[in-house]
Design a protein around this motif. Sequence first.
Motif, short mmCIF file in Angstrom:
data_model
loop_
_atom_site.label_atom_id
_atom_site.label_comp_id
_atom_site.label_asym_id
_atom_site.label_seq_id
_atom_site.Cartn_x
_atom_site.Cartn_y
_atom_site.Cartn_z
N GLY A 11 5.06 9.68 -8.42
CA GLY A 11 6.05 9.63 -9.50
C GLY A 11 7.35 8.94 -9.09
O GLY A 11 8.38 9.10 -9.76
N LEU A 12 7.32 8.15 -8.01
CA LEU A 12 8.55 7.52 -7.53
C LEU A 12 8.57 6.03 -7.85
O LEU A 12 7.54 5.47 -8.22
N GLU A 13 9.74 5.40 -7.71
CA GLU A 13 9.84 3.97 -8.00
C GLU A 13 10.33 3.20 -6.78
O GLU A 13 11.50 2.83 -6.70
N PRO A 14 9.43 2.98 -5.83
CA PRO A 14 9.85 2.28 -4.61
C PRO A 14 9.96 0.78 -4.81
O PRO A 14 9.39 0.22 -5.76
N GLU A 15 10.71 0.14 -3.91
CA GLU A 15 10.80 -1.32 -3.88
C GLU A 15 10.53 -1.77 -2.46
O GLU A 15 10.76 -1.01 -1.52
N ILE A 16 10.09 -3.01 -2.32
CA ILE A 16 9.82 -3.52 -0.98
C ILE A 16 10.94 -4.48 -0.58
O ILE A 16 11.31 -5.37 -1.34
N VAL A 76 10.34 -0.03 2.91
CA VAL A 76 10.15 0.50 1.55
C VAL A 76 11.40 1.30 1.20
O VAL A 76 11.83 2.18 1.97
N LEU A 77 11.99 0.95 0.07
CA LEU A 77 13.26 1.55 -0.33
C LEU A 77 13.11 2.32 -1.64
O LEU A 77 12.27 1.98 -2.47
N ILE A 78 13.93 3.36 -1.77
CA ILE A 78 14.06 3.99 -3.09
C ILE A 78 15.57 4.13 -3.33
O ILE A 78 16.30 4.57 -2.42
N ASP A 79 16.01 3.77 -4.53
CA ASP A 79 17.44 3.76 -4.86
C ASP A 79 18.24 2.98 -3.80
O ASP A 79 19.34 3.38 -3.41
N GLY A 80 17.65 1.92 -3.29
CA GLY A 80 18.35 1.07 -2.33
C GLY A 80 18.39 1.62 -0.91
O GLY A 80 19.00 1.00 -0.03
N LYS A 81 17.80 2.77 -0.68
CA LYS A 81 17.82 3.35 0.68
C LYS A 81 16.43 3.38 1.27
O LYS A 81 15.44 3.56 0.54
N LYS A 82 16.37 3.29 2.60
CA LYS A 82 15.06 3.19 3.25
C LYS A 82 14.35 4.54 3.30
O LYS A 82 14.90 5.53 3.78
N ALA A 138 0.84 -1.20 0.00
CA ALA A 138 0.00 0.00 0.00
C ALA A 138 0.88 1.26 0.00
O ALA A 138 0.63 2.21 -0.76
N VAL A 139 1.93 1.25 0.81
CA VAL A 139 2.82 2.42 0.87
C VAL A 139 3.52 2.60 -0.48
O VAL A 139 3.59 3.71 -1.02
N SER A 140 3.98 1.50 -1.07
CA SER A 140 4.68 1.59 -2.36
C SER A 140 3.78 2.17 -3.43
O SER A 140 4.20 3.02 -4.22
N LEU A 141 2.53 1.71 -3.47
CA LEU A 141 1.62 2.19 -4.52
C LEU A 141 1.31 3.66 -4.33
O LEU A 141 1.20 4.41 -5.31
N ALA A 142 1.20 4.10 -3.08
CA ALA A 142 0.95 5.53 -2.84
C ALA A 142 2.16 6.35 -3.31
O ALA A 142 2.01 7.42 -3.90
N LEU A 143 3.37 5.82 -3.09
CA LEU A 143 4.57 6.56 -3.52
C LEU A 143 4.70 6.57 -5.04
O LEU A 143 5.19 7.53 -5.63
N GLU A 144 4.26 5.49 -5.68
CA GLU A 144 4.30 5.48 -7.15
C GLU A 144 3.44 6.60 -7.73
O GLU A 144 3.77 7.20 -8.74
N GLU A 145 2.34 6.89 -7.05
CA GLU A 145 1.49 7.99 -7.54
C GLU A 145 2.12 9.35 -7.34
O GLU A 145 1.64 10.35 -7.85
N LEU A 195 -2.32 7.32 1.23
CA LEU A 195 -1.91 6.11 1.98
C LEU A 195 -3.12 5.45 2.64
O LEU A 195 -3.26 4.23 2.60
N LEU A 196 -4.00 6.25 3.21
CA LEU A 196 -5.18 5.67 3.87
C LEU A 196 -6.10 5.03 2.84
O LEU A 196 -6.68 3.97 3.09
N ASN A 197 -6.23 5.67 1.69
CA ASN A 197 -7.05 5.07 0.63
C ASN A 197 -6.50 3.73 0.19
O ASN A 197 -7.22 2.76 0.01
#
Length: 325
Positions: free
Chosen positions: A171-176, A182-188, A162-169, A249-251
């Motif tokens: 415009g980011l590319e998170p990974e779990i 939740v990481l972006i560019d390998g960092k938390k 859920a957190v990753s999908l909210a961050l994608e909106e 995030l809540l949605n």
Amino acid sequence: MPRSSLEKEILKALLVSRDWVSGEELAKRLSLSRVAIWKEMEKLKSRGFPVISSRKGYKLFELPDVFFREYLEAYFSRFSFPVSVFCEDQVDSTNEWAKREALQGAPSWSLFIAESQTRGKGRKGRSWFSLPGKSLTFSLLIRPNLSLWSGFTSLPLVCGLAVSLALEEEGLEPEIKWPNDVLIDGKKVAGILVEGDFEAEVLRYVVIGVGLNVNLLREDFPEDLRLTATSLLEVSLKKHHRLFLLENLLNKLSKYLGHWEREANLASLYPELKKRLATLGKRVKIAVSDKVLEGLAEDIDLDGSLWINSEGERKKISWGELVTS
Ligand code: BTN
């Protein structure tokens, strides 16, 4: 009308309209004089709300990125599901606060939010760093209709998704990172702490604590975190609106927790989750109790466990901490 509900009603009117709201109409609706309405608007301005006025009435110029109860209640009144808001400037930990209120009977979908935590906690007894005005730290109390322990083990991944999908909106590319960083560019960028209270195998409540590094600059982080943590601002080079993020995030949590509660596993979220799971296909070392298990992370189970291949032997790990990946 008590002061706090008056403030909430006025904010609600401004938030719902997002356009000019006539002072005369508002005065009539709330049985107040126009001068009283004007005074309330001045108070909102002194709280940091950009209220502008003209012959047409009053209008919110933009939505301020601040948290206080009446504002959040007015804001979330637009949701299709009810959220009970608990909001303070400072608490020990929003997770601890949520657990205390859960025992006092706080309803499912209670949101606990604070600008600062004096004892923000992470997994394994670690502390969680956050900064007022720049971080987002909240906990959600839910009372799922579920009694299976196996259902509970998949919950951290559901929240991570859920957190990753909210961050994608955004415009980011998170990974779990299994089980729920939740990481972006390998960092938390976000940490999730899920705590449940079971009584005789019945899940009485769950508290989902989310800490998100939103508008922190690199130098805002303590030195020991600078290599491993990042923020949305740092990766996107722009400021993010914490209230809009919280709404999203809540949605997302509402949608994905709904799936999880119905299925008590990851079944319908499996493909979305696997796509974002940075851990799969990597050699991992996992701390489980006092042992460290090593192997190739091969797959994820419907109950959220990680399957690793350790020297030809397949092992299923339900709980643990990735030491390296
Ligand atoms: C972790 O990655 O170790 C989990 C961090 C969870 C931090 C959040 S901030 C809001 C909530 N309140 C807490 O005390 N912890 C969680």
